[in-house]
Design an enzyme around this catalytic site. Sequence first.
Site, PDB file in Angstrom:
ATOM      1  N   ASP A  67       0.814  -1.213   0.000  1.00 46.31           N
ATOM      2  CA  ASP A  67       0.000   0.000   0.000  1.00 46.31           C
ATOM      3  C   ASP A  67       0.851   1.267   0.000  1.00 46.31           C
ATOM      4  OD1 ASP A  67      -2.623  -0.827  -0.246  1.00 46.31           O
ATOM      5  OD2 ASP A  67      -2.901  -1.144   1.897  1.00 46.31           O
ATOM      6  N   ASN A 142      -3.949   8.714   2.236  1.00 47.33           N
ATOM      7  CA  ASN A 142      -4.365   7.862   3.351  1.00 47.33           C
ATOM      8  C   ASN A 142      -4.736   8.675   4.587  1.00 47.33           C
ATOM      9  OD1 ASN A 142      -4.596   5.145   2.827  1.00 47.33           O
ATOM     10  ND2 ASN A 142      -2.858   4.543   4.070  1.00 47.33           N
ATOM     11  N   ASP A 143      -3.739   9.329   5.181  1.00 50.01           N
ATOM     12  CA  ASP A 143      -4.012   9.994   6.449  1.00 50.01           C
ATOM     13  C   ASP A 143      -2.962  11.031   6.807  1.00 50.01           C
ATOM     14  OD1 ASP A 143      -1.812   8.439   7.411  1.00 50.01           O
ATOM     15  OD2 ASP A 143      -3.168   6.839   8.019  1.00 50.01           O
ATOM     16  N   ALA A 184      -6.264   1.764   7.502  1.00 53.23           N
ATOM     17  CA  ALA A 184      -4.849   1.799   7.868  1.00 53.23           C
ATOM     18  C   ALA A 184      -4.692   2.111   9.360  1.00 53.23           C
ATOM     19  CB  ALA A 184      -4.126   2.820   6.986  1.00 53.23           C
TER      20      ALA A 184
END
Length: 285
Positions: A67, A142-143, A184
């Site tokens: 990922d 993602n974050d 995640a």
Amino acid sequence: MKIALIPNLTRACALQVTLEVCDILDRLEVQYFFEKDLEGELPKTDCFLETEKLLSDCDMVIAIGGDGSLIHAAKKAVLYKKPVLGVNAGNLAFMAGIEKNELHLLEDLIVGNYSIDPRMMFEVFYKEGENAPLQCLGRCLNDVVIARGAQIKLITLDVFADEKLVNHYYTDGIILSTPTGSTAYSLSAGGPVVDPNIESIILTPICTHSLFARSLIFEKNALIQISVPNKAQEVNLSCDGDDAIEIKPGSTIYIRKAEDYADFIRIKNDSFIDVLNSKLSQRRA
């Protein structure tokens, strides 16, 4: 058709998977190229280009790895509005379009038998003090993680949504994730799993000192503001797991939905629930 291949050769089986991809593309008579900095690491001699030319000239990108590798490739590709197919050469790889034992599906890619899965991204801004200029820290797929540094003590963070106070957190940190990133770090911290088709901003506190602080989900166009009080504490920020930067006391972080989307290529017809069950079953004891 021209394809940009972006493998993460630090993965144990990534080189073998990359060579298998090359063999299939050779058989299908499709041109492919690598980034120039991989020259010498692959048994190829005439298919390396500078990153800018590689991504501007290609029709699509195939990223090979886990990922993290797919996120890294997608954030490059989005600058040139090119779609990305992820080939899993790592562990879970929620964002991978195909697994390493499914490379025969590349034939569907070449004939156009695929769909595009657009994924929401964040833009992150940072301001050191009230009168300082606003700095752009880039985009996240993602974050964004705002967390304590090396000190073993909690930090204080004030969170606002559209200028309205959400909470004063006394915590190890806060995760702001996209729906893509909900599987995640946010998931590990107890956050909800959110279907990527439900565009939203997910806030998950990390080990907060409270009986009542839980994850919150904001609508996609909310402007999230995290203020670091003007007191002695070590606070760091990391986007998509990249190297952290130090956030000084009295600073403010702003997170909002980006205008651009990362476009992921989907060859298979499996649903989000299919992928979720398949990947998380690998973690069940």
